[in-house]
Design an enzyme around this catalytic site. Structure first.
Site, PDB file in Angstrom:
ATOM      1  N   GLY A 121     -63.686  16.257 -49.307  1.00 52.86           N
ATOM      2  CA  GLY A 121     -63.103  16.456 -47.987  1.00 52.86           C
ATOM      3  C   GLY A 121     -64.187  16.630 -46.941  1.00 52.86           C
ATOM      4  N   GLN A 158     -67.806  19.180 -38.889  1.00 53.95           N
ATOM      5  CA  GLN A 158     -68.953  19.173 -39.808  1.00 53.95           C
ATOM      6  C   GLN A 158     -69.966  18.093 -39.443  1.00 53.95           C
ATOM      7  OE1 GLN A 158     -66.303  19.371 -43.536  1.00 53.95           O
ATOM      8  NE2 GLN A 158     -68.177  20.420 -44.164  1.00 53.95           N
ATOM      9  N   CYS A 209     -68.562  23.651 -50.159  1.00 57.21           N
ATOM     10  CA  CYS A 209     -68.440  23.011 -48.845  1.00 57.21           C
ATOM     11  C   CYS A 209     -69.699  22.213 -48.571  1.00 57.21           C
ATOM     12  CB  CYS A 209     -68.254  24.090 -47.777  1.00 57.21           C
ATOM     13  SG  CYS A 209     -68.076  23.435 -46.109  1.00 57.21           S
ATOM     14  N   LEU A 210     -69.543  21.003 -48.041  1.00 59.32           N
ATOM     15  CA  LEU A 210     -70.712  20.173 -47.760  1.00 59.32           C
ATOM     16  C   LEU A 210     -71.615  20.816 -46.700  1.00 59.32           C
ATOM     17  CD1 LEU A 210     -69.098  16.607 -47.825  1.00 59.32           C
ATOM     18  CD2 LEU A 210     -70.467  17.709 -49.603  1.00 59.32           C
ATOM     19  N   HIS A 241     -58.609  24.030 -46.861  1.00 55.98           N
ATOM     20  CA  HIS A 241     -60.038  24.232 -46.557  1.00 55.98           C
ATOM     21  C   HIS A 241     -60.439  23.382 -45.339  1.00 55.98           C
ATOM     22  CE1 HIS A 241     -64.416  24.464 -48.077  1.00 55.98           C
ATOM     23  NE2 HIS A 241     -64.450  23.572 -47.103  1.00 55.98           N
ATOM     24  N   HIS A 247     -61.526  24.262 -41.202  1.00 56.92           N
ATOM     25  CA  HIS A 247     -62.701  23.787 -40.462  1.00 56.92           C
ATOM     26  C   HIS A 247     -62.347  23.440 -39.013  1.00 56.92           C
ATOM     27  CE1 HIS A 247     -66.141  23.487 -43.140  1.00 56.92           C
ATOM     28  NE2 HIS A 247     -65.447  22.849 -44.068  1.00 56.92           N
TER      29      HIS A 247
END
Ligand code: NI
Length: 173
Positions: free
Chosen positions: A46, A51, A95-96, A137, A141
């Site tokens: 995701g 991000q 999380c990236l 999630h 964000h």
């Protein structure tokens, strides 16, 4: 398609509210393509627009882990959770934007989400399992919330310090 740079926590853009998408344009479609490519490349399941520093209500995800399937890339604009199950599940999340850090997070086991698709139509779907965790999630964000915000302050601070160190090392490299 272009791989986008993924912001690493802490960054003010990861803590900020995003704006709703008002029109499905070619630019937006191109952005969604870039985000999917960036997510698969990472690799991740995701990715939300903030991000990559885009402050709009846009997320992509694909939680289909069946190697024989072509996957199920999804693009959600202006997603809203319209129903949550009373039952909760615990998943180890990552999380990236917080690389190599994982922690258990408790969330509703199933959710119903309504969103605008790239086709301009309103979609509504019930998600469970990994999909439910992922969509919650990613929606977080869009509202400046990270999975570490669910952790105890001490654990959150520990992870944040690790990320600050990682960013200093990257800046020097
Ligand atoms: Ni994340």
């Amino acid at each position: 398609m272009t791989l986008r740079n993924i912001l690493i926590h802490p960054d003010p853009r990861l803590k900020a509210e995003t704006d709703p998408v008002t029109a499905v344009t070619d630019d937006l479609r191109a952005l969604a393509d870039d985000m999917l490519e960036t997510m698969y490349h990472a690799p991740g399941i995701g990715l939300a627009a903030p991000q990559i520093g885009v402050m709009q209500q846009l997320l992509v995800m694909d939680c289909d882990k069946d190697e024989d399937s072509a996957g199920r890339p999804m693009v959600l604009l202006n997603p809203v959770v319209t129903w949550t199950s009373e039952e909760t599940s615990t998943y180890e999340e990552g999380c990236l934007s917080i690389p190599d850090q994982y922690a258990d997070v408790v969330r509703p086991t199933a959710v119903e989400v309504e969103w605008l698709g790239l086709d301009g139509d309103t979609h509504r779907e019930k998600f469970d399992g990994l999909w439910a965790t992922c969509v919650q999630h990613e929606i977080d964000h869009l509202h400046g919330k990270l999975f570490i915000d669910y952790l105890k302050p001490l654990k959150r601070q520990m992870i944040t310090r690790k990320m600050q160190k990682l960013k200093r090392e990257k800046a020097r490299a």
